[in-house]
Write a protein that holds these residues in place. Structure first.
Motif, PDB file in Angstrom:
ATOM      1  N   ALA A  83      -4.236   3.826   4.701  1.00 31.42           N
ATOM      2  CA  ALA A  83      -5.688   3.757   4.898  1.00 31.42           C
ATOM      3  C   ALA A  83      -6.279   2.538   4.205  1.00 31.42           C
ATOM      4  N   VAL A  84      -5.767   2.240   3.004  1.00 30.74           N
ATOM      5  CA  VAL A  84      -6.232   1.052   2.295  1.00 30.74           C
ATOM      6  C   VAL A  84      -5.865  -0.201   3.074  1.00 30.74           C
ATOM      7  N   THR A  85      -4.674  -0.219   3.652  1.00 29.41           N
ATOM      8  CA  THR A  85      -4.239  -1.373   4.450  1.00 29.41           C
ATOM      9  C   THR A  85      -5.141  -1.571   5.661  1.00 29.41           C
ATOM     10  N   VAL A  86      -5.471  -0.459   6.355  1.00 26.39           N
ATOM     11  CA  VAL A  86      -6.340  -0.553   7.531  1.00 26.39           C
ATOM     12  C   VAL A  86      -7.717  -1.101   7.125  1.00 26.39           C
ATOM     13  N   TYR A  87      -8.252  -0.619   5.987  1.00 23.90           N
ATOM     14  CA  TYR A  87      -9.545  -1.123   5.516  1.00 23.90           C
ATOM     15  C   TYR A  87      -9.470  -2.627   5.240  1.00 23.90           C
ATOM     16  N   ALA A  88      -8.374  -3.077   4.622  1.00 24.51           N
ATOM     17  CA  ALA A  88      -8.225  -4.498   4.310  1.00 24.51           C
ATOM     18  C   ALA A  88      -8.186  -5.332   5.588  1.00 24.51           C
ATOM     19  N   LEU A  89      -7.520  -4.841   6.624  1.00 25.80           N
ATOM     20  CA  LEU A  89      -7.456  -5.575   7.892  1.00 25.80           C
ATOM     21  C   LEU A  89      -8.831  -5.646   8.559  1.00 25.80           C
TER      22      LEU A  89
END
Length: 579
Positions: A83-89
């Protein structure tokens, strides 16, 4: 403020909150993942566990492919880390495309306002336009690509273009110039502002556009106004030039009119023959002329400056009515020298107009000889230090300095001048007011009253249809002068002013009558023996030859007043060719 936020970065508080939330989730994911792998793979080294843990952020970790009972902490981490990765993208994409989305949105905006410039004037004007509910697009003067992730305050758009000037037609097109309602050119350079205004006014228009260009040199501003008003036909765009100090001086007396003292005119001191000082002196004279139209008592003004004598001579030459309204006494030199020789009079009103703001404030706070007036009697011109007025403001809860029992008034020229309504009061509007005032005086001189003639009322009480008629008359001045081979010229320096001959007055009176008839007929008026405003009937709606002598004389009076009307605004009529 109205308007969509499509393509706009979230506002700073929302942005910071999201970053804090996902930063915390990311940290917890690392901790939970490591502890979970430590329980799930007890035989692996700490480096292996950390490596597998970090792989959760790239949407998978090989040890979990074998399945089996997964510890609770690891279960949490394998969902929160992606989820953190998706937010960063998403955040990266937003930052990457936000500028282009803002440009696209601005290009498709309608009925918005464009402010060109990035200094104090531009930012103040944009802020006040937003406060009035306008949709604002700002264009930096010589813009560079904005720093990613730094949104413009509010929901307005900020356009940026690498090494692109605001006057570039492509930049103006991107700002949505074709559908804009108004454009303000407010950079620190006169030439750039003029170029922006001309480029905007020359664009093919789908909607009416008002264009305003800031010009810091008052004489250049006057010259540009003259050249635009002197056109025989005006373009579709409404174009005007404004000076911040002159606008601020005009606004100074809107809420604080000049009043008599001890039954006579107040004694005024103006310190500094700066642009603002000169403009304030002229507005003082205008105020007193309205207060004492008969000219029974001249307003005494002491002008203190190193070149006060020259400044006083230039002002009375540029505005001839000053000699009939006030008595200007110039004092060459500084205030200190003047005080050493004895102050000429205890002032009722003092205007400290130095461009050096620290000097102005110091003079106000250390020269007790200036404190003899009543509330608001010591006016100090400030620009970037204008925020200091809150420290003296008696109505401000955090006041920390004494305001000399109400005598001190700190006046911020930029805030006062950046009033969209005041800027919109262009030269045609100002001349229309003077035309109406001259008409009222002339008709009263012939014995008419407001009962018989409903137009004999102050400008603010005049019906909008009659105001528009005066604006049309002012707007037609350039065409009339061209018919005579004449032009408008600023009253700057020596020059030969053309005096209208009798046959020229007759010719222009005929033209004015023809213009008036055309304008009235176009709005539904018809001829009748008696005037009836409700039914739009008027006995003057006929040819010039059919007019009675009184009607003709009214047109003659309007033309005779023209040189005085133009002189009131700082212009004169000059001959440029033989008609």
């Amino acid at each position: 403020m109205p308007g969509s936020s499509l393509g706009e970065p979230p506002r700073a508080p929302t942005m910071n909150l999201l970053r804090l939330i996902f930063g915390t989730i990311g940290l917890l994911s690392v901790v939970f993942g490591y502890l979970g792998f430590e329980e799930y793979l007890p035989e692996h080294s700490p480096l292996d566990l950390l490596y597998y843990d970090l792989q959760l952020f790239v949407l998978g970790s090989p040890p979990l492919d074998d399945g089996g009972p997964i510890p609770d902490l690891l279960n949490i981490a394998r969902f929160t880390a992606p989820a953190v990765t998706v937010y960063a993208l998403v955040e990266a994409g937003r930052l990457l495309f936000a500028t282009e989305l803002r440009r696209l949105r601005a290009r498709n905006s309608r009925n918005h306002v464009i402010v060109c410039g990035d200094g104090l004037v531009a930012s103040t004007l944009a802020r006040r336009l937003r406060a009035a509910g306008e949709r604002v697009v700002t264009v930096p003067a010589e813009a560079v690509v904005a720093e990613p992730g730094v949104p413009h305050p509010g929901t307005a758009h900020t356009l940026t273009a690498r090494a692109a000037a605001a006057r570039d037609p492509d930049v103006l097109r991107t700002a949505g110039i074709r559908r804009a309602r108004a454009l303000y050119a407010c950079t620190s350079d006169n030439a750039t502002n003029t170029a922006i205004a001309l480029a905007a006014a020359q664009r093919n228009r789908r909607t009416p556009l008002a264009v305003y260009a800031q010009v810091s040199d008052p004489e250049l501003c006057l010259a540009l106004q003259a050249r635009h008003l002197g056109l025989a036909e005006h373009p579709g765009a409404r174009l005007d030039f404004f000076n911040i100090d002159e606008l601020a001086a005009r606004n100074l007396f809107v809420r604080s009119a000049l009043r008599p003292v001890r039954g006579g005119p107040p004694r005024v001191v103006v310190l500094g023959a700066t642009v603002f000082g000169r403009a304030a002196l002229v507005e003082l004279a205008r105020q007193w002329r309205m207060r004492d139209p008969g000219g029974d008592s001249l307003l005494p003004i002491a002008l203190v400056d190193d070149e006060a004598t020259r400044a006083a001579a230039e002002l009375t030459h540029r505005y001839p009515f000053l000699s009939r309204v006030c008595h200007i006494t110039p004092y060459d030199g500084g205030l200190a020298e003047l005080l050493d020789t004895g102050f000429p009079l205890p002032p009722d009103q003092v205007f400290i107009c130095y461009d050096d703001e620290e000097q102005a404030l110091k003079t106000a706070l250390t020269t007790e000889q200036l404190w003899h007036g009543g509330p608001g009697s010591v006016v100090v011109r400030l620009d970037r230090l204008a925020s200091l007025r809150e420290a003296f403001d008696v109505g401000h809860g955090d006041r920390v300095l004494d305001d000399l029992s109400g005598a001190l008034r700190l006046y911020g020229v930029v805030h006062a001048a950046c009033d969209p309504a005041l800027i919109g009061d262009d030269l045609v509007e100002r001349l229309a007011r003077v035309i109406h005032e001259s008409y009222v005086v002339a008709r009263h001189r012939h014995g008419e009253t407001s009962t018989a003639n409903p137009a004999l009322v102050p400008w603010d009480e005049l019906p909008e249809t009659l105001r528009q008629a005066n604006r049309a008359q002012a707007d037609d001045i350039g065409r009339k002068l061209r018919e005579l081979g004449c032009a408008l010229s600023p009253r700057v320096g020596p020059g030969a002013e053309h005096v209208l001959a009798d046959h020229e007055i007759e010719r222009l009176a005929v033209l004015e009558h023809q213009r008036w008839v055309t304008e009235r007929v176009a709005t539904g008026w018809r001829y009748a023996d008696s005037r009836d405003d409700a039914r739009r009937l008027h006995p003057a709606l006929s040819t010039w030859e059919s007019l009675d002598e009184d009607m003709r004389e009214r047109n003659h009076d309007a033309i005779r007043e023209l040189p005085a009307i133009l002189a009131d605004a700082g212009f004169r009529i000059v001959r440029v060719r033989h008609a």
